[in-house]
Design a protein around this motif. Structure first.
Motif, mmCIF file in Angstrom:
data_model
loop_
_atom_site.group_PDB
_atom_site.id
_atom_site.type_symbol
_atom_site.label_atom_id
_atom_site.label_comp_id
_atom_site.label_asym_id
_atom_site.label_seq_id
_atom_site.Cartn_x
_atom_site.Cartn_y
_atom_site.Cartn_z
ATOM 1 N N GLY A 127 -22.328 -4.027 -8.576
ATOM 2 C CA GLY A 127 -23.254 -4.698 -9.471
ATOM 3 C C GLY A 127 -23.127 -4.274 -10.914
ATOM 4 O O GLY A 127 -24.073 -4.376 -11.672
ATOM 5 N N GLY A 128 -21.984 -3.739 -11.289
ATOM 6 C CA GLY A 128 -21.784 -3.304 -12.657
ATOM 7 C C GLY A 128 -21.802 -1.795 -12.772
ATOM 8 O O GLY A 128 -22.191 -1.083 -11.850
ATOM 9 N N LYS A 129 -21.367 -1.318 -13.943
ATOM 10 C CA LYS A 129 -21.240 0.130 -14.141
ATOM 11 C C LYS A 129 -22.564 0.865 -13.982
ATOM 12 O O LYS A 129 -22.625 1.921 -13.367
ATOM 13 N N THR A 130 -23.620 0.323 -14.545
ATOM 14 C CA THR A 130 -24.919 1.000 -14.474
ATOM 15 C C THR A 130 -25.345 1.157 -13.027
ATOM 16 O O THR A 130 -25.745 2.243 -12.595
ATOM 17 N N ALA A 131 -25.268 0.079 -12.259
ATOM 18 C CA ALA A 131 -25.685 0.129 -10.857
ATOM 19 C C ALA A 131 -24.821 1.107 -10.061
ATOM 20 O O ALA A 131 -25.340 1.868 -9.236
ATOM 21 N N VAL A 132 -23.526 1.104 -10.313
ATOM 22 C CA VAL A 132 -22.628 2.013 -9.586
ATOM 23 C C VAL A 132 -22.948 3.470 -9.922
ATOM 24 O O VAL A 132 -23.006 4.329 -9.030
ATOM 25 N N HIS A 133 -23.199 3.770 -11.185
ATOM 26 C CA HIS A 133 -23.555 5.140 -11.566
ATOM 27 C C HIS A 133 -24.891 5.546 -10.947
ATOM 28 O O HIS A 133 -25.069 6.697 -10.551
ATOM 29 N N LEU A 134 -25.823 4.619 -10.862
ATOM 30 C CA LEU A 134 -27.111 4.932 -10.233
ATOM 31 C C LEU A 134 -26.929 5.203 -8.741
ATOM 32 O O LEU A 134 -27.566 6.100 -8.185
ATOM 33 N N HIS A 135 -26.074 4.436 -8.077
ATOM 34 C CA HIS A 135 -25.781 4.692 -6.656
ATOM 35 C C HIS A 135 -25.119 6.059 -6.491
ATOM 36 O O HIS A 135 -25.419 6.803 -5.550
ATOM 37 N N GLN A 136 -24.209 6.392 -7.395
ATOM 38 C CA GLN A 136 -23.541 7.692 -7.327
ATOM 39 C C GLN A 136 -24.553 8.820 -7.555
ATOM 40 O O GLN A 136 -24.535 9.837 -6.850
ATOM 41 N N ALA A 137 -25.436 8.650 -8.515
ATOM 42 C CA ALA A 137 -26.476 9.647 -8.755
ATOM 43 C C ALA A 137 -27.381 9.782 -7.537
ATOM 44 O O ALA A 137 -27.829 10.886 -7.199
ATOM 45 N N ARG A 138 -27.640 8.696 -6.853
ATOM 46 C CA ARG A 138 -28.462 8.744 -5.630
ATOM 47 C C ARG A 138 -27.792 9.596 -4.562
ATOM 48 O O ARG A 138 -28.440 10.394 -3.875
ATOM 49 N N THR A 139 -26.488 9.452 -4.410
ATOM 50 C CA THR A 139 -25.749 10.249 -3.437
ATOM 51 C C THR A 139 -25.853 11.737 -3.762
ATOM 52 O O THR A 139 -26.097 12.566 -2.888
ATOM 53 N N VAL A 140 -25.686 12.071 -5.030
ATOM 54 C CA VAL A 140 -25.786 13.470 -5.459
ATOM 55 C C VAL A 140 -27.208 13.982 -5.243
ATOM 56 O O VAL A 140 -27.422 15.120 -4.820
ATOM 57 N N CYS A 141 -28.182 13.126 -5.496
ATOM 58 C CA CYS A 141 -29.583 13.502 -5.316
ATOM 59 C C CYS A 141 -29.873 13.809 -3.853
ATOM 60 O O CYS A 141 -30.570 14.788 -3.536
ATOM 61 N N ARG A 142 -29.365 13.018 -2.945
ATOM 62 C CA ARG A 142 -29.553 13.275 -1.508
ATOM 63 C C ARG A 142 -28.931 14.617 -1.119
ATOM 64 O O ARG A 142 -29.500 15.377 -0.334
ATOM 65 N N ARG A 143 -27.767 14.907 -1.656
ATOM 66 C CA ARG A 143 -27.116 16.183 -1.365
ATOM 67 C C ARG A 143 -27.965 17.347 -1.875
ATOM 68 O O ARG A 143 -28.167 18.344 -1.184
ATOM 69 N N ALA A 144 -28.476 17.218 -3.100
ATOM 70 C CA ALA A 144 -29.336 18.262 -3.669
ATOM 71 C C ALA A 144 -30.597 18.418 -2.827
ATOM 72 O O ALA A 144 -31.056 19.540 -2.574
ATOM 73 N N ARG A 167 -38.131 11.250 -3.479
ATOM 74 C CA ARG A 167 -38.576 10.028 -4.148
ATOM 75 C C ARG A 167 -37.595 9.610 -5.256
ATOM 76 O O ARG A 167 -37.435 8.429 -5.525
ATOM 77 N N LEU A 168 -36.939 10.581 -5.868
ATOM 78 C CA LEU A 168 -35.964 10.264 -6.911
ATOM 79 C C LEU A 168 -34.806 9.468 -6.327
ATOM 80 O O LEU A 168 -34.345 8.500 -6.938
ATOM 81 N N SER A 169 -34.342 9.847 -5.152
ATOM 82 C CA SER A 169 -33.240 9.085 -4.561
ATOM 83 C C SER A 169 -33.693 7.660 -4.239
ATOM 84 O O SER A 169 -32.923 6.712 -4.407
ATOM 85 N N ASP A 170 -34.949 7.493 -3.811
ATOM 86 C CA ASP A 170 -35.468 6.140 -3.567
ATOM 87 C C ASP A 170 -35.569 5.356 -4.880
ATOM 88 O O ASP A 170 -35.262 4.167 -4.929
ATOM 89 N N PHE A 171 -35.992 6.036 -5.947
ATOM 90 C CA PHE A 171 -36.066 5.376 -7.251
ATOM 91 C C PHE A 171 -34.674 4.946 -7.709
ATOM 92 O O PHE A 171 -34.495 3.830 -8.207
ATOM 93 N N LEU A 172 -33.688 5.824 -7.559
ATOM 94 C CA LEU A 172 -32.329 5.497 -7.992
ATOM 95 C C LEU A 172 -31.780 4.293 -7.227
ATOM 96 O O LEU A 172 -31.068 3.456 -7.787
ATOM 97 N N TYR A 173 -32.139 4.198 -5.956
ATOM 98 C CA TYR A 173 -31.724 3.058 -5.145
ATOM 99 C C TYR A 173 -32.355 1.771 -5.687
ATOM 100 O O TYR A 173 -31.665 0.764 -5.912
ATOM 101 N N ALA A 174 -33.679 1.819 -5.926
ATOM 102 C CA ALA A 174 -34.378 0.640 -6.438
ATOM 103 C C ALA A 174 -33.872 0.275 -7.841
ATOM 104 O O ALA A 174 -33.677 -0.901 -8.150
ATOM 105 N N ALA A 175 -33.624 1.288 -8.676
ATOM 106 C CA ALA A 175 -33.124 1.032 -10.026
ATOM 107 C C ALA A 175 -31.720 0.439 -9.992
ATOM 108 O O ALA A 175 -31.384 -0.424 -10.809
ATOM 109 N N ALA A 176 -30.897 0.881 -9.048
ATOM 110 C CA ALA A 176 -29.547 0.333 -8.916
ATOM 111 C C ALA A 176 -29.600 -1.143 -8.511
ATOM 112 O O ALA A 176 -28.864 -1.969 -9.066
#
Length: 181
Positions: A127-144, A167-176
């Motif tokens: 869905g574009g660079k922003t969405a992809v970076h948000l998905h990647q940040a979500r993955t890192v957030c789940r690991r943390a 909740r941050l990982s859920d937010f990143l998913y919704a934001a993506a």
């Protein structure tokens, strides 16, 4: 600091340091499986900065920048063990993590969910660079989050930090999803 640089120049090994296997905050030897260095990987969530640069919508950018500030608080809370005998009461109070941060994230999630169509299929990170970076940040957030859970369970970290990362990982998913529209 300056003492370490002077010791290095003189050939004398520093008394304390942050070399391999050392905890940067208390400079004690760590066990190989100690989750604290991995929990500090929350710093990697600074990927949000990359996503923020590409955020086309101002309110998304403002929210990501606020989250970035909260992640510094998360790092402080994780780095200060609550159960340690060396942790003074004032330090524990200083790294308390407010529930209001979690409530704010939940409000943002609800706002995005209301503006998005309901999910009917599994979505891939696109869905574009922003969405992809948000998905990647979500993955890192789940690991943390997985690394912080043992710290919360053992009482070394505030429970609100674990809930915030969840909740941050859920937010990143919704934001993506929102950014991919």
């Amino acid at each position: 600091g300056a003492a370490a640089v002077a010791a290095r120049l003189s050939g004398e090994p520093p008394r304390r340091g942050t070399g391999p296997g050392r905890d940067a905050v208390r400079t004690r030897r760590l066990l190989v499986r100690d989750p604290k260095p991995f929990a500090r990987g929350a710093r990697r969530l600074q990927l949000i900065r990359r996503a923020a640069r590409g955020a086309a919508r101002r309110h998304v950018l403002a929210r990501l920048l606020e989250i970035q500030s909260r992640l510094l608080d998360v790092g402080s809370a994780v780095a200060t063990p609550l159960q340690s005998s060396s942790t003074a009461e004032w330090k524990a109070r200083r790294v308390e993590f407010a529930e209001t941060h979690i409530t704010r994230l939940e409000g943002w999630i609800d706002e995005y969910d209301e503006s998005l169509p309901p999910l009917t299929t599994f979505i891939l990170p696109s869905g574009g660079k922003t969405a992809v970076h948000l998905h990647q940040a979500r993955t890192v957030c789940r690991r943390a989050e997985r690394r912080v859970v043992p710290l919360v369970r053992d009482g070394d970290c505030d429970q609100a930090v674990g809930r915030y990362l969840n909740r941050l990982s859920d937010f990143l998913y919704a934001a993506a999803r929102y950014a991919a529209q």
